[in-house]
Write a protein that holds these residues in place. Structure first.
Motif, PDB file in Angstrom:
ATOM      1  N   ARG A  36      50.603  69.011  23.531  1.00 32.04           N
ATOM      2  CA  ARG A  36      51.524  69.163  22.406  1.00 32.04           C
ATOM      3  C   ARG A  36      52.545  70.256  22.735  1.00 32.04           C
ATOM      4  NH1 ARG A  36      48.112  70.358  17.205  1.00 32.04           N
ATOM      5  NH2 ARG A  36      50.229  70.330  16.320  1.00 32.04           N
ATOM      6  N   ALA A  86      65.272  70.979  19.313  1.00 29.03           N
ATOM      7  CA  ALA A  86      65.656  69.676  19.865  1.00 29.03           C
ATOM      8  C   ALA A  86      65.922  69.774  21.369  1.00 29.03           C
ATOM      9  CB  ALA A  86      66.897  69.155  19.143  1.00 29.03           C
ATOM     10  N   ARG A  89      62.836  69.740  23.361  1.00 31.68           N
ATOM     11  CA  ARG A  89      62.049  68.507  23.203  1.00 31.68           C
ATOM     12  C   ARG A  89      60.747  68.737  22.437  1.00 31.68           C
ATOM     13  NH1 ARG A  89      63.053  65.391  29.036  1.00 31.68           N
ATOM     14  NH2 ARG A  89      65.334  65.541  28.949  1.00 31.68           N
ATOM     15  N   ASP A  91      58.576  67.646  19.734  1.00 31.28           N
ATOM     16  CA  ASP A  91      58.473  66.388  18.987  1.00 31.28           C
ATOM     17  C   ASP A  91      57.555  66.567  17.775  1.00 31.28           C
ATOM     18  OD1 ASP A  91      55.797  66.199  19.893  1.00 31.28           O
ATOM     19  OD2 ASP A  91      56.384  65.025  21.638  1.00 31.28           O
ATOM     20  N   ARG A  92      57.219  65.456  17.113  1.00 33.90           N
ATOM     21  CA  ARG A  92      56.444  65.545  15.875  1.00 33.90           C
ATOM     22  C   ARG A  92      55.023  66.042  16.084  1.00 33.90           C
ATOM     23  NH1 ARG A  92      58.779  60.143  12.816  1.00 33.90           N
ATOM     24  NH2 ARG A  92      60.573  61.200  11.863  1.00 33.90           N
ATOM     25  N   SER A  93      54.565  66.051  17.319  1.00 34.80           N
ATOM     26  CA  SER A  93      53.240  66.623  17.598  1.00 34.80           C
ATOM     27  C   SER A  93      53.332  68.119  17.880  1.00 34.80           C
ATOM     28  CB  SER A  93      52.615  65.923  18.814  1.00 34.80           C
ATOM     29  OG  SER A  93      53.279  66.310  20.018  1.00 34.80           O
ATOM     30  N   GLY A  94      54.550  68.648  17.890  1.00 36.76           N
ATOM     31  CA  GLY A  94      54.783  70.017  18.319  1.00 36.76           C
ATOM     32  C   GLY A  94      54.483  71.061  17.262  1.00 36.76           C
ATOM     33  N   LEU A 116      62.425  67.361  12.116  1.00 35.30           N
ATOM     34  CA  LEU A 116      61.680  66.090  12.199  1.00 35.30           C
ATOM     35  C   LEU A 116      60.860  65.837  10.935  1.00 35.30           C
ATOM     36  CD1 LEU A 116      60.474  66.217  15.928  1.00 35.30           C
ATOM     37  CD2 LEU A 116      62.474  65.037  14.979  1.00 35.30           C
ATOM     38  N   ILE A 119      56.899  69.856  11.122  1.00 33.90           N
ATOM     39  CA  ILE A 119      55.985  70.059  12.244  1.00 33.90           C
ATOM     40  C   ILE A 119      55.111  71.277  11.938  1.00 33.90           C
ATOM     41  CG2 ILE A 119      57.567  69.034  13.931  1.00 33.90           C
ATOM     42  CD1 ILE A 119      58.266  71.872  14.876  1.00 33.90           C
TER      43      ILE A 119
END
Length: 361
Positions: A36, A86, A89, A91-94, A116, A119
């Motif tokens: 993650r 962004a 990178r 992401d939604r698991s971050g 997103l 998060i």
């Protein structure tokens, strides 16, 4: 000392101890194992003073440094952080780690809520004020010229790491500002805790009882937040945590964000809330004098440093986020240690109180 903020599937732990670096490192390791992505949002002063601490724990973690001061709680910095996330990178698991005081925690938490569409984030408060108050409870946000914290979201952290070692470099003025929120908890919820604070005489980052003080504040806030997470109760509830804040936020807005530390403005607000409670015969005469004494005991102001316009202060209060259906709700006390919400107060009475603490009438 560990405790849990009980909010169902959004529950999270608060860790209160010295040397929490290993616990933080374990959390980061678990994110790495799960592949993650994560990023660090850190206050500029903290980055400078605790560089070795941060480098040991976060190593190659992407890092965004927030300029120190209340002025950073703004749309501009929020946009910079979202672009930074962004670019790296996330992401939604971050996840985000917010390391700093209330400004960094509120700003990074709001970025976590918005980016997103949400998060994870972890709070690593580095000031007394943020340890006992802003890092717990999930209120995130930024300021706009019209008022403090008028834009934001409820977004709970995954955990709070209150590392007592990080307070050792805190300037004396910043530590004192944190004590305003500590005193607030005694005034609104726990008269015995208020007695304890008076008996200490003073506190500092090295005081053996400081972890217990931080823990008690977090216990009180966790209990109130559990019962009314989104401040939706018709009366009382989470709104009680705003004792002194209707006055204090007005001072910050009119003086210009950063002129007063948040805790300094709240200290004046606590005294004014006590005076208003006296004027309405909710508490005994002499109670406000006791509040003033404990505020001064912990090196906090109860009067304005220089005159501000009482009319502008009243106007700022009318824009406060606690206004409901056009009416401003005050948090007052029916005794020291028990707060209530109160509506329908004559503005003339408030105007007079502002003049008592040095406002221009």
């Amino acid at each position: 000392m560990n405790l849990q903020v009980e909010l169902g599937d959004r529950s999270y732990p608060i860790y209160i101890a010295s040397n929490l670096a290993n616990s933080l490192a374990e959390t980061i390791k678990s994110l790495v194992v799960e592949n993650r992505p994560f990023a660090l949002i850190v206050d500029a002063n903290v980055a400078e003073q605790h560089g070795e601490y941060l480098n040991t724990i976060f190593a190659e973690t992407p890092r965004y440094v927030v300029p120190s001061g209340e002025g950073s709680k703004c749309f501009e910095q929020l946009g910079h952080i979202c672009s930074f996330l962004a670019e790296n990178r996330i992401d939604r698991s971050g996840a985000i780690f917010a390391v700093g005081g209330g400004v960094t925690g509120d700003l990074a938490g709001f970025a976590a809520a918005a980016f997103l569409r949400g998060i994870d984030f972890y709070q690593v408060p580095t000031t007394l004020l943020s340890m006992v108050d802003s890092s717990v409870g999930g209120k995130t946000g930024i300021n706009i010229p019209e008022g403090k914290n008028l834009v934001g979201a409820f977004w709970q952290p995954k955990a709070v790491f209150a590392d007592m070692d990080l307070l050792k470099t805190l300037p004396e003025r910043e530590f004192a500002a944190g004590m305003a929120e500590v005193i607030k908890y005694g005034l609104l919820y726990d008269a015995e805790f208020l007695d304890v604070l008076e008996n200490y005489g003073s506190l500092n980052p090295e005081h053996s009882e400081l972890p217990s003080v931080v823990c008690r504040c977090c216990e009180i806030k966790a209990e109130i937040v559990r019962a009314d997470e989104r401040e939706s109760a018709a009366s009382g509830g989470r709104a009680l945590l705003n004792l002194g804040h209707t006055f204090g936020h007005a001072i910050e807005a009119v003086a210009g964000y950063g002129d007063y530390l948040h805790g300094e403005a709240i200290a004046i607000g606590l005294y004014l809330a006590a005076r208003l409670s006296e004027e309405l015969a909710l508490i005994d005469r002499g109670s406000a004098a006791r509040v003033r004494k404990i505020v001064e005991q912990y090196k906090l102001p109860y009067r304005l440093r220089s005159p501000l316009s009482a009319s502008k202060l009243l106007a700022a209060m009318s824009r406060d986020k606690k206004v409901k259906q056009g009416r401003l709700r005050f948090v007052l006390m029916e005794e020291l240690g028990k707060a209530i919400t109160y509506d329908e107060i004559n503005p003339t009475r408030i105007h007079k109180l502002w003049s008592e603490v040095g406002a221009e009438v």
